[in-house]
Scaffold this motif. Structure first.
Motif, PDB file in Angstrom:
ATOM      1  N   LEU A 222      21.618  -0.742  47.389  1.00  0.00           N
ATOM      2  CA  LEU A 222      20.687  -0.008  48.254  1.00  0.00           C
ATOM      3  C   LEU A 222      20.223   1.292  47.596  1.00  0.00           C
ATOM      4  O   LEU A 222      19.060   1.660  47.686  1.00  0.00           O
ATOM      5  CB  LEU A 222      21.347   0.299  49.606  1.00  0.00           C
ATOM      6  N   HIS A 223      21.138   1.975  46.957  1.00  0.00           N
ATOM      7  CA  HIS A 223      20.810   3.256  46.325  1.00  0.00           C
ATOM      8  C   HIS A 223      19.891   3.060  45.120  1.00  0.00           C
ATOM      9  O   HIS A 223      18.874   3.756  44.982  1.00  0.00           O
ATOM     10  CB  HIS A 223      22.088   3.973  45.915  1.00  0.00           C
ATOM     11  N   GLU A 224      20.222   2.126  44.266  1.00  0.00           N
ATOM     12  CA  GLU A 224      19.456   1.945  43.031  1.00  0.00           C
ATOM     13  C   GLU A 224      18.127   1.239  43.253  1.00  0.00           C
ATOM     14  O   GLU A 224      17.108   1.639  42.687  1.00  0.00           O
ATOM     15  CB  GLU A 224      20.285   1.169  42.008  1.00  0.00           C
ATOM     16  N   LEU A 225      18.117   0.208  44.067  1.00  0.00           N
ATOM     17  CA  LEU A 225      16.901  -0.583  44.233  1.00  0.00           C
ATOM     18  C   LEU A 225      16.009  -0.063  45.362  1.00  0.00           C
ATOM     19  O   LEU A 225      14.792  -0.004  45.221  1.00  0.00           O
ATOM     20  CB  LEU A 225      17.269  -2.049  44.476  1.00  0.00           C
ATOM     21  N   TYR A 226      16.632   0.343  46.471  1.00  0.00           N
ATOM     22  CA  TYR A 226      15.866   0.778  47.639  1.00  0.00           C
ATOM     23  C   TYR A 226      15.751   2.295  47.745  1.00  0.00           C
ATOM     24  O   TYR A 226      15.106   2.805  48.646  1.00  0.00           O
ATOM     25  CB  TYR A 226      16.499   0.225  48.918  1.00  0.00           C
ATOM     26  N   LYS A 227      16.439   3.020  46.868  1.00  0.00           N
ATOM     27  CA  LYS A 227      16.422   4.493  46.840  1.00  0.00           C
ATOM     28  C   LYS A 227      16.980   5.096  48.132  1.00  0.00           C
ATOM     29  O   LYS A 227      16.541   6.149  48.585  1.00  0.00           O
ATOM     30  CB  LYS A 227      15.014   5.042  46.571  1.00  0.00           C
TER      31      LYS A 227
END
Length: 176
Positions: free
Chosen positions: A108-113
């Motif tokens: 979620l953090h890396e792909l969806y920011k």
């Protein structure tokens, strides 16, 4: 109360929306909307939340690099554009996002920011408080005896799917 809904559409088992839920939300008047993963019915739930600010909406999340985003179309289009569009609109209305494993939070953090501050780990299939109580009562010794597991044997518990891409053998090797 459980209401089973049919899909409004289901594109290759990747993009699915249930029949419209706005009428159901109005009739049921929930205090909490619990969303399982990024759903394409988010706009209807958001519309309800805007009209009923006393209702909270939370989401759990199960995808990570081991089970999603495995090719360019999935990573860039499905997650990077389509699902991200729905999640970006829902995030201001979500009280919390609950990834079920640390790898889901990273995804979620890396792909969806999604900032880590908007997330809280919800361990999948485990009640950690109950596990601590059971450990304190040393019920493991009783269970070992009942199952004829020697006291010196290493026991590993795992939750979720035992699929090849989960690489469970690495956990077993690490314990060994």
């Amino acid at each position: 109360k459980i209401i089973k809904l049919a899909f409004r559409y289901n594109f290759l088992n990747r993009l699915r929306a249930y029949t419209r839920i706005d009428r159901i939300l109005e009739e049921e008047a929930p205090d909490l909307i619990y969303v399982h993963d990024i759903m394409l019915n988010f706009p209807e739930a958001i519309h309800y939340i805007k009209r009923h600010p006393e209702c909270r909406m939370i989401m759990d999340y199960h995808a990570d690099y081991s089970n999603s985003g495995k090719n360019w179309v999935s990573y860039r289009i499905l997650h990077g554009v389509i699902r991200k569009w729905f999640l970006d609109r829902a995030r201001p209305h979500l009280a919390r996002i609950f990834p079920v494993v640390p790898a889901s939070a990273k995804f979620l953090h890396e792909l969806y920011k999604v900032p880590y501050s908007e997330m809280e780990l919800l361990p999948l299939g485990a009640d950690v408080d109950l596990a601590r109580e059971i450990g304190a009562r040393q019920e493991g010794k009783q269970l070992r005896k009942a199952l004829s597991i020697p006291e010196e044997a290493i026991v590993v518990f795992s939750g979720g799917k035992l699929a090849p891409n989960k690489r469970t053998e690495l956990l077993i090797e690490a314990v060994a």
